[in-house]
Enzyme design. Structure first.
Site, PDB file in Angstrom:
ATOM      1  N   SER A  43       0.761  -1.119  -0.192  1.00 33.25           N
ATOM      2  CA  SER A  43       0.280   0.218   0.023  1.00 33.25           C
ATOM      3  C   SER A  43       0.987   1.175   0.139  1.00 33.25           C
ATOM      4  O   SER A  43       2.214   1.202   0.536  1.00 33.25           O
ATOM      5  CB  SER A  43      -0.858  -0.087   1.261  1.00 33.25           C
ATOM      6  OG  SER A  43      -1.533   1.271   1.436  1.00 33.25           O
ATOM      7  N   TYR A  59      -2.671  -0.365  10.316  1.00 34.31           N
ATOM      8  CA  TYR A  59      -2.547  -0.842   8.757  1.00 34.31           C
ATOM      9  C   TYR A  59      -1.391  -0.465   8.020  1.00 34.31           C
ATOM     10  O   TYR A  59      -0.684  -1.233   7.347  1.00 34.31           O
ATOM     11  CB  TYR A  59      -3.888  -0.221   7.885  1.00 34.31           C
ATOM     12  CG  TYR A  59      -4.000  -0.507   6.537  1.00 34.31           C
ATOM     13  CD1 TYR A  59      -4.440  -1.617   6.081  1.00 34.31           C
ATOM     14  CD2 TYR A  59      -3.631   0.374   5.379  1.00 34.31           C
ATOM     15  CE1 TYR A  59      -4.845  -1.831   4.833  1.00 34.31           C
ATOM     16  CE2 TYR A  59      -3.531   0.004   3.962  1.00 34.31           C
ATOM     17  CZ  TYR A  59      -4.374  -1.218   3.764  1.00 34.31           C
ATOM     18  OH  TYR A  59      -4.420  -1.372   2.515  1.00 34.31           O
TER      19      TYR A  59
END
Length: 254
Positions: free
Chosen positions: A138, A151
């Protein structure tokens, strides 16, 4: 170009969103696709769609955070040529507002789940005389994203695992790369917005879309096209790299 004929591919989280797009494209390009989802129901729509288009696809219910389930599932599938570690879950919160239980849940799926699948897949790739791994990282592994502590931590680990596997197995003809998307418009995003911003869905969708300098969210098919390239023979000289697909977010967001 970009043929996956005679290739067997595993796509975790392949029942929806980016994973579904990858599964469908890989099947279209000739791969035998094995979708791993938490439940069979989660994969049914993707399986039906791919089979209707003439693709060869199978689904497997498996919790990627459970190593015994993962090992049994990969043994059932047999020797593979491609692994796409796409399964993952999101979390909103900074270090103070992230409860231990939530942190553990993110680590179990987004980090241990990737490790479990790598652990199970490497011996099978070896038996296939090599192959390709793509891990879904990501932009949160590259830059600071507000309220994404757990995350971001997990995706940073995924990027590090990518480098480690690429280095350790290069001599065995196993390539390993990662993809770092910015916001991609999936049903997950719609659900996230409706849950966290009730009554402000349109406003938040527009705001999140414009956070990419290009002015929109990415499309699952665009991420799938990059995954296809990285898993194809045409990318045979590429390993140990991360590929942002972010509408300019990392370099141009200033």
């Amino acid at each position: 170009m970009f043929s996956l004929q005679n290739k067997k591919a595993v796509v975790t989280g392949g029942g929806s969103g980016i994973g579904k797009a990858i599964s469908a494209l890989f099947a279209k390009q000739g791969a035998e696709v094995h979708i791993i989802e938490l439940t069979d129901e989660s994969a049914q729509a993707a399986v039906a769609e791919i089979r209707a288009a003439g693709g060869k696809v199978f689904s497997h219910a498996c919790n990627v955070a459970n190593q015994q389930e993962v090992l049994a599932t990969f043994e059932k599938i047999g020797n593979i040529n491609i692994l796409v570690n796409n399964a993952g879950i999101a979390h909103v919160g900074n270090v103070e507002t992230t409860p231990e239980a939530d942190f553990d849940r993110i680590m179990n799926v987004n980090v241990k789940g990737v490790y479990n699948c790598l652990h199970a897949a490497i011996p099978q790739l070896r038996h296939s005389d090599g192959g390709v791994i793509v891990n879904m990282a990501s932009i949160a592994a590259w830059v600071g994203i507000p309220d994404r502590f757990a995350y971001s931590t997990a995706k940073g680990a995924v990027m590090a695992m990518t480098l480690s596997v690429a280095k350790d197995y290069m001599a065995e003809n196993i390539r390993c790369n990662s993809i770092s998307p910015a916001r991609v418009h999936t049903p997950f995003v719609d659900g996230f917005i409706s849950k966290n911003y009730p009554g402000k869905e349109a406003e938040m969708f527009d705001k999140l879309s414009k956070s990419q300098p290009i002015g929109r969210m990415g499309k699952p098919d665009e991420v799938a096209a990059l995954a296809l390239f990285l898993c194809s023979d045409e990318a045979g000289f590429i390993t140990g790299c991360d590929y942002p697909i972010d509408g300019g977010f990392i370099k141009l967001n200033n």
